[in-house]
Design a protein around this motif. Structure first.
Motif, PDB file in Angstrom:
ATOM      1  N   ALA A   2      21.571  51.570 -53.508  1.00  0.00           N
ATOM      2  CA  ALA A   2      21.801  52.866 -52.869  1.00  0.00           C
ATOM      3  C   ALA A   2      20.507  53.673 -52.817  1.00  0.00           C
ATOM      4  O   ALA A   2      20.268  54.415 -51.855  1.00  0.00           O
ATOM      5  N   ARG A   3      19.665  53.515 -53.825  1.00  0.00           N
ATOM      6  CA  ARG A   3      18.402  54.259 -53.845  1.00  0.00           C
ATOM      7  C   ARG A   3      17.510  53.808 -52.685  1.00  0.00           C
ATOM      8  O   ARG A   3      16.874  54.632 -52.016  1.00  0.00           O
ATOM      9  N   ALA A   4      17.456  52.507 -52.436  1.00  0.00           N
ATOM     10  CA  ALA A   4      16.682  52.006 -51.304  1.00  0.00           C
ATOM     11  C   ALA A   4      17.295  52.467 -49.989  1.00  0.00           C
ATOM     12  O   ALA A   4      16.574  52.772 -49.032  1.00  0.00           O
ATOM     13  N   ALA A   5      18.618  52.527 -49.943  1.00  0.00           N
ATOM     14  CA  ALA A   5      19.298  52.973 -48.725  1.00  0.00           C
ATOM     15  C   ALA A   5      18.933  54.412 -48.388  1.00  0.00           C
ATOM     16  O   ALA A   5      18.733  54.756 -47.214  1.00  0.00           O
ATOM     17  N   ARG A   6      18.823  55.272 -49.404  1.00  0.00           N
ATOM     18  CA  ARG A   6      18.443  56.660 -49.148  1.00  0.00           C
ATOM     19  C   ARG A   6      17.031  56.746 -48.572  1.00  0.00           C
ATOM     20  O   ARG A   6      16.764  57.508 -47.642  1.00  0.00           O
ATOM     21  N   ALA A   7      16.129  55.942 -49.128  1.00  0.00           N
ATOM     22  CA  ALA A   7      14.756  55.930 -48.615  1.00  0.00           C
ATOM     23  C   ALA A   7      14.713  55.379 -47.194  1.00  0.00           C
ATOM     24  O   ALA A   7      13.968  55.876 -46.344  1.00  0.00           O
ATOM     25  N   LEU A   8      15.524  54.380 -46.929  1.00  0.00           N
ATOM     26  CA  LEU A   8      15.569  53.785 -45.593  1.00  0.00           C
ATOM     27  C   LEU A   8      16.121  54.772 -44.573  1.00  0.00           C
ATOM     28  O   LEU A   8      15.573  54.921 -43.467  1.00  0.00           O
ATOM     29  N   ALA A   9      17.187  55.466 -44.932  1.00  0.00           N
ATOM     30  CA  ALA A   9      17.799  56.427 -44.019  1.00  0.00           C
ATOM     31  C   ALA A   9      16.815  57.522 -43.624  1.00  0.00           C
ATOM     32  O   ALA A   9      16.832  58.012 -42.487  1.00  0.00           O
ATOM     33  N   ALA A  10      15.933  57.892 -44.545  1.00  0.00           N
ATOM     34  CA  ALA A  10      14.957  58.947 -44.268  1.00  0.00           C
ATOM     35  C   ALA A  10      13.923  58.528 -43.236  1.00  0.00           C
ATOM     36  O   ALA A  10      13.261  59.373 -42.633  1.00  0.00           O
ATOM     37  N   LEU A  11      13.776  57.209 -43.009  1.00  0.00           N
ATOM     38  CA  LEU A  11      12.805  56.708 -42.044  1.00  0.00           C
ATOM     39  C   LEU A  11      13.394  56.567 -40.641  1.00  0.00           C
ATOM     40  O   LEU A  11      12.648  56.363 -39.685  1.00  0.00           O
TER      41      LEU A  11
ATOM     42  N   ALA B  21      29.163  47.873 -50.525  1.00  0.00           N
ATOM     43  CA  ALA B  21      29.501  49.127 -49.852  1.00  0.00           C
ATOM     44  C   ALA B  21      28.804  50.301 -50.520  1.00  0.00           C
ATOM     45  O   ALA B  21      28.357  51.235 -49.847  1.00  0.00           O
ATOM     46  N   ALA B  22      28.686  50.251 -51.852  1.00  0.00           N
ATOM     47  CA  ALA B  22      28.006  51.329 -52.573  1.00  0.00           C
ATOM     48  C   ALA B  22      26.531  51.396 -52.190  1.00  0.00           C
ATOM     49  O   ALA B  22      25.964  52.484 -52.057  1.00  0.00           O
ATOM     50  N   ALA B  23      25.911  50.228 -52.002  1.00  0.00           N
ATOM     51  CA  ALA B  23      24.502  50.207 -51.604  1.00  0.00           C
ATOM     52  C   ALA B  23      24.315  50.724 -50.187  1.00  0.00           C
ATOM     53  O   ALA B  23      23.314  51.355 -49.872  1.00  0.00           O
ATOM     54  N   ALA B  24      25.290  50.466 -49.318  1.00  0.00           N
ATOM     55  CA  ALA B  24      25.177  50.866 -47.914  1.00  0.00           C
ATOM     56  C   ALA B  24      25.541  52.319 -47.667  1.00  0.00           C
ATOM     57  O   ALA B  24      25.081  52.915 -46.685  1.00  0.00           O
ATOM     58  N   ASP B  25      26.324  52.898 -48.544  1.00  0.00           N
ATOM     59  CA  ASP B  25      26.898  54.223 -48.288  1.00  0.00           C
ATOM     60  C   ASP B  25      25.864  55.293 -47.922  1.00  0.00           C
ATOM     61  O   ASP B  25      26.092  56.077 -46.997  1.00  0.00           O
ATOM     62  N   PRO B  26      24.703  55.373 -48.608  1.00  0.00           N
ATOM     63  CA  PRO B  26      23.746  56.433 -48.260  1.00  0.00           C
ATOM     64  C   PRO B  26      23.139  56.301 -46.863  1.00  0.00           C
ATOM     65  O   PRO B  26      22.522  57.255 -46.376  1.00  0.00           O
ATOM     66  N   LEU B  27      23.284  55.152 -46.223  1.00  0.00           N
ATOM     67  CA  LEU B  27      22.724  54.999 -44.883  1.00  0.00           C
ATOM     68  C   LEU B  27      23.413  55.927 -43.886  1.00  0.00           C
ATOM     69  O   LEU B  27      22.781  56.462 -42.978  1.00  0.00           O
ATOM     70  N   GLY B  28      24.728  56.107 -44.072  1.00  0.00           N
ATOM     71  CA  GLY B  28      25.454  57.020 -43.201  1.00  0.00           C
ATOM     72  C   GLY B  28      25.425  56.593 -41.742  1.00  0.00           C
ATOM     73  O   GLY B  28      24.917  55.534 -41.377  1.00  0.00           O
TER      74      GLY B  28
END
Length: 226
Positions: free
Chosen positions: A168-177, A190-197
């Motif tokens: 999930a931490r990597a997903a948050r960084a990815l979403a910011a890009l 699903a937990a890892a993907a959730d921050p992608l939104g």
């Protein structure tokens, strides 16, 4: 799904290189550009007085703990098989894997009963999940923060067909890009993907089980060179 070849690996080293090697063996072209790096939290050797067992939720936790003490006498419980392998490589002889996610590890420990504790959980300063909280009233457990994950500030590769999301931490960084218009993301869970939104623009696919074998299997077959 259209066959894909160039895979962006976002996880921190040394895991990124291990994943890249597996991708290469499968015929893919890995692009290593980690969005996270691990940084040790300086401290003395942990006091293991009264600790009955250890629980690890990542190979990074195993490495960080093993670097601080030579004690390998206690039984070890791990979230998955890769972490179990890291524990055995570090010299632990009694290792049980939950072969799943954090809930699976909590269930494995709960099945042992209160006698498995007091349990020490070495890991990240901000872990993806709170194992001691999941075990509350069933097994005595306490966290031992040994490292923290920090964003690298890396940019997205110029070209990639899909991106792997291990946490999930990597997903948050990815979403910011983002946004990434219509590109594919393969997530460990699903937990890892959730921050992608929805705003990331990524088309998200999930591994059937929360382990890297399933994550890589979800990629399918690479596009053959001509």
């Amino acid at each position: 799904m259209t066959a894909i070849r160039r895979i962006w690996v976002t996880r921190a080293e040394p895991g990124a290189t291990r994943t890249a090697d597996r991708l290469t063996a499968l015929g893919f072209e890995p692009v290593i550009a980690p969005l996270l790096a691990t940084r040790s939290i300086p401290q003395a050797a942990p006091d293991l007085t009264g600790v009955a067992a250890l629980a690890f939720t990542s190979a990074n936790g195993v490495a960080a703990f093993a670097s601080l003490t030579s004690d390998r006498t206690r039984p070890v419980f791990t979230v998955g098989d890769a972490t179990a392998g890291a524990a055995r490589t570090a010299g632990f002889a009694r290792v049980q894997s939950a072969s799943g996610d954090l809930d699976s590890l909590a269930a494995l420990l709960s099945a042992q009963g209160p006698a498995v504790g007091p349990l020490l959980v070495p890991g990240a300063l901000e872990p993806a999940g709170d194992l001691p909280a999941l075990l509350r009233d069933r097994v005595e457990a306490r966290a031992l923060p040994l490292y923290e994950a920090v964003e690298t500030g890396a940019a997205a590769p110029a070209a990639f067909d899909a991106v792997l999301v291990h946490s999930a931490r990597a997903a948050r960084a990815l979403a910011a890009l983002g946004p990434f218009a219509g590109q594919l993301a393969f997530a460990l869970s699903a937990a890892a993907a959730d921050p992608l939104g929805d705003r990331s623009g990524l088309e998200i696919r999930l591994a059937l089980t929360p382990d890297e074998n399933a994550l890589l299997a979800a990629l399918g077959n690479p596009l053959r060179r001509v």
